[in-house]
Design a protein around this motif. Structure first.
Motif, short mmCIF file in Angstrom:
data_model
loop_
_atom_site.label_atom_id
_atom_site.label_comp_id
_atom_site.label_asym_id
_atom_site.label_seq_id
_atom_site.Cartn_x
_atom_site.Cartn_y
_atom_site.Cartn_z
N ARG A 290 0.82 -1.21 0.00
CA ARG A 290 0.00 0.00 0.00
C ARG A 290 0.86 1.27 0.00
N GLU A 291 1.93 1.27 -0.80
CA GLU A 291 2.85 2.40 -0.91
C GLU A 291 3.55 2.72 0.41
N ARG A 292 3.71 1.72 1.22
CA ARG A 292 4.43 1.86 2.48
C ARG A 292 5.55 0.84 2.55
N LEU A 293 6.67 1.21 3.19
CA LEU A 293 7.70 0.23 3.53
C LEU A 293 7.23 -0.51 4.77
N VAL A 294 7.28 -1.83 4.74
CA VAL A 294 6.80 -2.65 5.85
C VAL A 294 7.98 -3.38 6.47
N LEU A 295 8.10 -3.26 7.78
CA LEU A 295 9.14 -3.95 8.53
C LEU A 295 8.48 -4.89 9.53
N ILE B 274 7.44 -13.75 13.08
CA ILE B 274 7.16 -13.69 11.65
C ILE B 274 8.32 -14.29 10.88
N GLN B 275 8.01 -15.17 9.93
CA GLN B 275 9.02 -15.84 9.11
C GLN B 275 9.10 -15.26 7.70
N TRP B 276 8.01 -14.68 7.21
CA TRP B 276 8.02 -14.03 5.91
C TRP B 276 6.82 -13.11 5.80
N ILE B 277 6.92 -12.11 4.93
CA ILE B 277 5.80 -11.25 4.59
C ILE B 277 5.83 -11.06 3.08
N ALA B 278 4.64 -11.03 2.48
CA ALA B 278 4.56 -10.93 1.02
C ALA B 278 3.33 -10.11 0.65
N PRO B 279 3.50 -9.09 -0.19
CA PRO B 279 2.35 -8.28 -0.57
C PRO B 279 1.51 -8.98 -1.63
N GLY B 280 0.24 -8.70 -1.60
CA GLY B 280 -0.70 -9.18 -2.60
C GLY B 280 -1.91 -8.28 -2.54
N GLN B 281 -3.07 -8.85 -2.78
CA GLN B 281 -4.29 -8.08 -2.57
C GLN B 281 -4.36 -7.64 -1.12
N LEU B 282 -3.88 -8.50 -0.22
CA LEU B 282 -3.66 -8.18 1.18
C LEU B 282 -2.21 -8.49 1.49
N LEU B 283 -1.75 -8.06 2.65
CA LEU B 283 -0.40 -8.42 3.07
C LEU B 283 -0.47 -9.82 3.68
N LEU B 284 0.26 -10.75 3.08
CA LEU B 284 0.26 -12.13 3.56
C LEU B 284 1.44 -12.33 4.49
N ILE B 285 1.21 -13.07 5.58
CA ILE B 285 2.20 -13.18 6.65
C ILE B 285 2.33 -14.64 7.05
N GLY B 286 3.56 -15.12 7.15
CA GLY B 286 3.80 -16.46 7.65
C GLY B 286 4.55 -16.40 8.97
N THR B 287 4.08 -17.13 9.96
CA THR B 287 4.76 -17.21 11.26
C THR B 287 5.09 -18.66 11.57
N ASN B 288 5.75 -18.87 12.71
CA ASN B 288 6.11 -20.23 13.11
C ASN B 288 4.91 -21.16 13.17
N SER B 289 3.77 -20.63 13.59
CA SER B 289 2.63 -21.51 13.85
C SER B 289 1.46 -21.31 12.92
N GLY B 290 1.49 -20.30 12.05
CA GLY B 290 0.33 -20.10 11.20
C GLY B 290 0.54 -19.02 10.16
N GLU B 291 -0.50 -18.82 9.36
CA GLU B 291 -0.47 -17.84 8.29
C GLU B 291 -1.60 -16.83 8.51
N PRO C 54 9.13 -16.58 0.24
CA PRO C 54 8.09 -17.22 -0.58
C PRO C 54 8.10 -16.70 -2.01
N ILE C 55 7.31 -17.34 -2.84
CA ILE C 55 7.17 -16.94 -4.24
C ILE C 55 5.78 -16.35 -4.42
N ARG C 56 5.74 -15.14 -4.94
CA ARG C 56 4.45 -14.50 -5.17
C ARG C 56 4.03 -14.72 -6.62
N ILE C 57 2.80 -15.25 -6.80
CA ILE C 57 2.23 -15.46 -8.13
C ILE C 57 0.85 -14.82 -8.13
N GLY C 58 0.73 -13.65 -8.73
CA GLY C 58 -0.54 -12.94 -8.69
C GLY C 58 -0.89 -12.60 -7.26
#
Length: 816
Positions: free
Chosen positions: A406-411, A455-472, A504-508
């Motif tokens: 969303r035009e923001r840098l995310v940390l 948090i183990q990964w973050i990936a932009p899409g229609q929403l910001l997708l987030i992966g953690t140790n125990s869930g998504e 992760p790999i972002r596809i669409g």
């Protein structure tokens, strides 16, 4: 006895798990294989032999592991970055970036960071701006090796790999800048100014983010001044040496010395220098009276709200009518409207530069105004318990992941997400200068989970997708009719698979990610039926392939779609994936004997007509470990010159005058190599200690490299029997027709230990010319008797292409 002639028309289900060996009822069974090694399944159905890998150069240090990261700027400006022990090297246009013609060092020149000079035969990179500090001097100058361009990073070897074996640096690119996050180091960015001018700097994160504001009213902070270098003193032990270079947020709790601006307020003679608070900011009056004036000044009707310069709080010209009353002037009409200059907001920042003791530090006032609120009569910062320490420091840790949304840098750090101001990527101000929270301000949010997650990964899409140790999780707007902004943020858990720290790999609008163990590839995609994101296991039919855990992935889009992966043991894996055509196919690749892949990435080819897979390959050469940068060559395609087909690993090409001696193969000394000489197969030769080979006949173009086997073995044939299935029954394959495309060289049989060579040379082909690539059918008398398996195996061990389009056996099955 039942006779049948089934046909295998596609192999795009890839290599299936041994656990599927009995699932002849499964949809993918007949399109899958028992072995698919050094082949890849195409979306259309055929299995194509992968091309060879071309040697580029060695990594900087053969003893140390390094990592590859892509840098894609435009269709014709793409780079591969080699991250090693405190350095980055660069590759583009299928070669390494070199620097030539660097100027000699001059002691009178003012050098800036990123400048390159030469002293003798050594090039040096300027790390710290200086004049008169001659190299070699490591704090100021970084030495290069020969003409190879490289830069220092501040990331030592120990920082490059995470505990699960994945790359520990998270990267995200915008334009010519790559932001880099590591949990143990301040946020950095790599900026490209030209192909031979790259600079790594610590990001000067502005105005936050901060921890929660202190609530202990006995823990107060005072500051010796309001601008420049100041001494910060606390009433309790809150400081330590690890806070150096972090920032303190300060907000007064006592404003008694600065009144609020009110309309129509009277000021005595000469209000210049008076201060007021208005709209969450502090202003100073700049209206100056004449020395003989005796009239009263009065504020206007418009409260000051400006952020720059001087503005009037009222309109109209001043009126100076007055009369004498005894021995003093008595004003008849008051002046309405004063001039107010913006000073600062109602808060400020101090960057700590020196630790003194647990109660005292020295710092510099920073921020857009460059001033702290001067709340005392002495124009200094009055003691306040309203303060907060930086969310990032050596003690608190630093962001582990970075992306854009969303035009923001995310940390991301632990369970927290920090979003910059919109369009201002390095500004994390939660308040504007009016002390207000508005839509474009920075956002800080903590995920609510029932476990101690990170948090183990973050990936932009229609929403910001987030992966953690125990869930998504997904992060987006709470009210979708409003902008993503402070107060309009929602984080929801969508699955409880748990994620590995593999980018992760972002596809669409979906993401492919590895589950926590690294053995399951999951797709996280939006489901319109359920109005949420759901995860799907993409490795369930080939669970054996990822055994050992995937540590790195990259997406290949052209000309075929596939995810390339590095397994923890160095195996190279491929995953052909096309959701529209329902193609899911795994494949394995060996890049040589006693060789392994340690890192990979994908960038567009210099011609922009395909993608290139780049790898760091560890090989054993003369008993020594060698690490090479190599890339996967292009597949042979119809219309190419057949002598350009490149099907050797770690290979190189000679092109020039006719010769029987080829030199410059020093990276394969002592190895037996395959040679394709002007399109023809030359007998294997051994590379001499000087890196040369001698050929039996002169060539003008030759590909030289390590040979490799490509093996395709079908699942058990199910052609039926008179009383049901053919499984477990004695059968005999009498003949098999193989349909090939652009192929020369093939061995076929029931298994790799019993193979017969198919001849592709016709009587009409000239004996002194290469065999033309063949497209069509080859009928083979099957070299096997009776068995119960009915396996069909194809192997290509010559350095030539092969594409298997279809297989048509003739099978006789005997009832029990």
């Amino acid at each position: 006895m039942a006779k049948a002639s089934p046909i295998r028309t596609a192999f795009n289900a890839g290599e299936l798990s041994p656990l599927i060996d009995g699932r002849i009822d499964a949809q993918k069974y007949n399109n899958g294989t028992r072995i698919m090694e050094n082949f890849y399944p195409t979306v259309q159905g055929p299995a194509a032999r992968r091309p060879g890998t071309r040697y580029v150069t060695s990594v900087k240090n053969q003893n140390n592991r390094s990592w590859l990261v892509p840098f894609e700027f435009s269709s014709n400006q793409n780079f591969v970055l080699e991250f090693g022990d405190n350095y980055i090297r660069f590759y583009t246009n299928h070669g390494q970036v070199l620097i030539t013609g660097s100027p000699a060092y001059d002691g009178t020149t003012a050098y800036a960071r990123g400048d390159v000079v030469r002293v003798g035969s050594v090039n040096y990179y300027c790390r710290i701006a200086n004049t008169g500090v001659a190299p070699p001097n490591l704090p100021y100058w970084w030495p290069m090796t020969g003409d190879i361009y490289e830069i220092p990073t501040g990331y030592p070897l120990s920082a490059l790999a995470s505990s699960d074996g994945t790359f520990a640096i998270s990267t995200s690119q915008t334009g010519d800048v790559v932001y880099m996050a590591h949990p143990d180091y301040p946020l950095k960015k790599l900026s490209r100014f030209s192909n031979t001018r790259w600079i790594v700097t610590n990001v000067n994160v502005k105005n936050g983010p901060f921890k929660d504001i202190n609530v202990d009213q006995d823990a107060q902070i005072s500051v010796s001044g309001t601008t420049g270098t100041v001494t910060v003193t606390a009433t309790k032990d809150i400081f330590n040496a690890n806070l150096v270079n972090s920032v303190i947020y300060l907000e007064p709790t006592d404003w008694s010395t600065i009144p609020k601006w009110q309309p129509g307020s009277d000021y005595d003679y000469n209000p210049n220098g008076q201060r007021v608070r208005s709209d969450g900011k502090v202003y100073i009056c700049r209206t100056n009276a004449a020395p003989t004036s005796g009239y009263i000044f009065q504020t206007g009707g418009s409260a000051p709200t400006h952020l720059r310069g001087i503005e009037k709080d009222g309109s109209g010209n001043p009126l100076y009518t007055y009369t004498s009353g005894g021995d003093r002037f008595v004003p008849l009409v008051q002046r309405r409207g004063l001039d107010w200059e913006y000073l600062h907001p109602s808060f400020g920042y101090v960057k700590i530069t020196q630790y003194v003791d647990a109660k005292t530090v020295i710092g510099v006032v920073i921020g857009e105004s460059g001033q702290l609120p001067d709340t005392s009569l002495a124009r200094s910062f009055r003691p306040s318990w309203r303060w907060a320490l930086s969310a990032f420091s050596t003690d608190e840790g630093y962001p582990s992941h970075v992306t854009f949304f969303r035009e923001r840098l995310v940390l991301a750090k632990n369970q927290q997400l920090f979003f910059s101001k919109v369009g201002d990527f390095e500004n994390f101000a939660a308040l504007n200068e009016s002390s207000q929270i508005v839509a474009d301000q920075a956002i800080s949010v903590t995920m609510s989970t029932d476990k101690a997650d990170s948090i183990q990964w973050i990936a932009p899409g229609q929403l910001l997708l987030i992966g953690t140790n125990s869930g998504e999780f997904v992060c987006g707007e709470n009210a979708t009719t409003q902008a993503f902004a402070p107060g309009n943020v929602k984080i929801e858990q969508t699955s409880a698979d748990g994620s590995r720290g593999c980018t992760p790999i972002r596809i669409g609008n979906s993401v492919l990610f590895m589950q926590r163990s690294g053995r399951k590839l999951k797709e996280m995609a939006y489901s319109f039926e359920n109005n949420t994101y759901q995860t799907t296991d993409l490795s369930v039919l080939s669970e054996h392939i990822t055994r050992g855990g995937v540590i790195q992935m990259a997406w290949h889009k052209e000309p075929y779609v596939a995810a390339w992966m590095v397994r923890g043991d160095g195996a190279l894996l491929g995953f052909t994936f096309n959701k529209e055509q329902e193609v899911i196919g795994w494949h394995r690749h060996r890049i040589g004997t006693n060789a392994s892949v340690e890192s990979l990435c994908v960038i567009p080819n210099p011609n922009n007509d395909r993608d290139d897979l780049w790898m760091i390959v560890r090989r054993n050469i003369e008993g020594q470990t060698r690490r090479y940068v190599e890339y996967l060559e292009r597949d042979y395609e119809q219309g190419m010159d057949e002598e350009d087909a490149f099907y050797v690993d770690g290979g190189a090409t000679y092109e020039g005058v006719a010769t029987t001696t080829i030199s410059g193969i020093t990276h394969l000394i002592g190895k037996t190599v395959d040679v394709v000489a002007n399109g023809a197969i030359h007998p294997p030769v051994v590379v001499s200690p000087t890196g040369t080979i001698d050929l039996q006949f002169p060539v003008t173009k030759a590909h030289v490299g390590l040979g490799y086997n490509s093996t395709l073995q079908l699942n058990r044939i199910e052609a039926g029997a008179e009383d049901g299935t053919a499984q477990g029954k004695t059968k005999r394959i009498t003949k098999v027709t193989f349909r090939f495309n652009n192929t020369v060289g093939a061995k076929v049989g029931p298994d790799v230990g019993q193979l017969d060579l198919i001849s592709f040379r016709k009587p009409s082909d000239p004996m002194d010319q290469p065999v033309p690539f063949f497209t069509g059918d080859k009928l083979v008398e099957w070299p096997n008797g009776y068995d119960t398996e009915g396996y069909i195996t194809i192997r290509q061990d010559q350095p030539l292409p092969m594409t298997v389009v279809a297989i048509m056996p003739q099978v006789s099955t005997f009832d029990r």
